[in-house]
Design an enzyme around this catalytic site. Sequence first.
Site, PDB file in Angstrom:
ATOM      1  NE  ARG A   1     -40.226 -26.491 -10.784  1.00 15.66           N
ATOM      2  CZ  ARG A   1     -39.097 -27.143 -11.060  1.00 15.66           C
ATOM      3  NH1 ARG A   1     -39.141 -28.428 -11.348  1.00 15.66           N
ATOM      4  NH2 ARG A   1     -37.928 -26.539 -11.048  1.00 15.66           N
TER       5      ARG A   1
ATOM      6  CG  ASN B   1     -38.458 -30.387  -3.395  1.00 17.74           C
ATOM      7  OD1 ASN B   1     -37.905 -30.425  -2.307  1.00 17.74           O
ATOM      8  ND2 ASN B   1     -37.796 -30.277  -4.542  1.00 17.74           N
TER       9      ASN B   1
ATOM     10  CB  CYS C   1     -32.331 -32.403   0.031  1.00 20.62           C
ATOM     11  SG  CYS C   1     -32.159 -31.054  -1.136  1.00 20.62           S
TER      12      CYS C   1
ATOM     13  CG  HIS D   1     -34.239 -26.558  -0.849  1.00 21.52           C
ATOM     14  ND1 HIS D   1     -35.196 -26.556  -1.825  1.00 21.52           N
ATOM     15  CD2 HIS D   1     -33.453 -27.639  -1.119  1.00 21.52           C
ATOM     16  CE1 HIS D   1     -35.012 -27.596  -2.640  1.00 21.52           C
ATOM     17  NE2 HIS D   1     -33.964 -28.273  -2.218  1.00 21.52           N
TER      18      HIS D   1
ATOM     19  CE1 TYR E   1     -34.178 -24.265  -4.238  1.00 22.66           C
ATOM     20  CE2 TYR E   1     -32.254 -25.637  -3.870  1.00 22.66           C
ATOM     21  CZ  TYR E   1     -33.441 -25.395  -4.525  1.00 22.66           C
ATOM     22  OH  TYR E   1     -33.890 -26.282  -5.471  1.00 22.66           O
TER      23      TYR E   1
HETATM   24  C1  G6P Z   1     -32.490 -29.100  -6.755  1.00 22.79           C
HETATM   25  C2  G6P Z   1     -33.183 -29.395  -5.489  1.00 22.79           C
HETATM   26  C3  G6P Z   1     -34.300 -30.306  -5.651  1.00 22.79           C
HETATM   27  C4  G6P Z   1     -35.160 -29.943  -6.814  1.00 22.79           C
HETATM   28  C5  G6P Z   1     -34.355 -29.818  -8.078  1.00 22.79           C
HETATM   29  C6  G6P Z   1     -35.172 -29.173  -9.176  1.00 22.79           C
HETATM   30  O1  G6P Z   1     -31.226 -29.282  -6.832  1.00 22.79           O
HETATM   31  O2  G6P Z   1     -32.385 -29.754  -4.441  1.00 22.79           O
HETATM   32  O3  G6P Z   1     -35.029 -30.336  -4.471  1.00 22.79           O
HETATM   33  O4  G6P Z   1     -36.139 -30.912  -7.015  1.00 22.79           O
HETATM   34  O5  G6P Z   1     -33.203 -29.118  -7.930  1.00 22.79           O
HETATM   35  O6  G6P Z   1     -34.608 -29.465 -10.394  1.00 22.79           O
HETATM   36  P1  G6P Z   1     -35.382 -29.195 -11.743  1.00 22.79           P
HETATM   37  O7  G6P Z   1     -34.512 -29.739 -12.814  1.00 22.79           O
HETATM   38  O8  G6P Z   1     -36.702 -29.885 -11.622  1.00 22.79           O
HETATM   39  O9  G6P Z   1     -35.541 -27.707 -11.805  1.00 22.79           O
END
Ligand code: G6P
Length: 443
Positions: free
Chosen positions: A95, A149, A171, A201, A256
């Site tokens: 990531r 995801n 989601c 998203h 998003y």
């Molecule tokens: C969101 C999304 C998720 C994602 C997450 C990431 O709210 O809807 O799809 O996985 O945030 O969160 P993080 O704490 O990993 O940045």
Amino acid sequence: MNGIKIVTIGGGSSYTPELVEGLIKRYDELPVRELWLVDIPEGEEKLNIVGDLAKRMVKKAGVPMEIHLTLDRREALRDADFVTTQLRVGLLDARVLDERIPLKYGVIGQETNGPGGLFKALRTIPVILDICRDMEELCPDAWLINFSNPAGMVTEAVLRYSNIKRAVGLCNVPIGMRMRIAKLLDVSPDRVHIDFAGLNHMVFGLNVYLDGEKITDRVIDLITSGEKSNFTVRNIKEVGWEPDFIKGLGILPCPYHRYYFQTQKMLEEQMAAAKEKGTRAEVVKKLEAELFELYKDPNLAVKPPQLEKRGGAYYSDAACNLIHSIYNDKRDIQPVNVRNNGAIAGIPDDSAVEVNCVITKEGPVPITVGELPVAVNGLVQQIKSFERVTCEAAVTGDYRTALVAMTIHPLVPSDTIAKQILDEMLEAHKPYLPQFFQEEQVS
Ligand code: G6P
């Protein structure tokens, strides 16, 4: 059913205590007999830490739910009723690359949007399709509930390229929007209803109701009242909407949409953050390390509140509500990712959409929306094209298909930049993209 068997793939995730908490809360109506947490050898340490916490949580709550930990996915899948997937191929290091590489080219670096979303799909889809093949053989009647995801593209790929019919993508964005609006209105969330429609998203709230009365304009006033409204998720900074734009649009954007309608601001924000405190994945790495330290504490037997610093808050509520409603044929309304089946006009029947559905024991039945408002329909269609081409690239490993996907994404400015980003990211993610390097491996 004599007690339910749930299998969670990616069970060593830091989000697992949320899921366990959600299952404990609903035990009376959702009697889970066995919860199998599955992970890969690299995740074994985390699996054991999270698994031990899960066992303590269940014991403290006094529910007879067996927790099984295993690295053997096939052993776990046999006769499962529900399979949830919450995996991250390449872990958080991948990531970081999804976020950092596009930034070098002046393009948003984000785990589910733009080049990052494309690469996360290329890495994840083949693994999920493999799970689908195992499910077909070992638990053909089970429901696949995917939170991995990019959830929309994963659902699209499962619908198009697997034989699994009982598949739903999930989601936390819709439930998060509802909770946030309830907070802004200072009412309990069950009084708020939102008509959701779009893609994962990329979902819009077409109408908002309080106790059945339409209050969309009032909510739009609230969410455009400056950064204080904080109408977002933990991982996306609230940078304030242009009030006249949202009022002109007349519908609610999801967090998003900032990447699409506030691209410059979000890019500047990402670049500054990357320098000062690291990208979101780098921040999350630290958060995860702290969480796992807490999880190790043998006296901890509940979900620690620190987990709420993650963007995926309310995931477990969404997941458990869905499983609960399928199991009990509740016929309530929940926003999930499913086969469109004509719900949103202009999107193929067999494509995935994120839309309100009636949740029955035969699965979610999408509620017909018709045409999306003209101002956003084009963007949604374009993202759907991107998603479909991306899924094809993930399955075929074809370079040109991947380049087309990258170039047609609205956040990527040109074919040349697309190619540069693609080449660098293919190299960086090589160990997780065997489908793109088969010839090299053979020779
Ligand atoms: C969101 C999304 C998720 C994602 C997450 C990431 O709210 O809807 O799809 O996985 O945030 O969160 P993080 O704490 O990993 O940045």
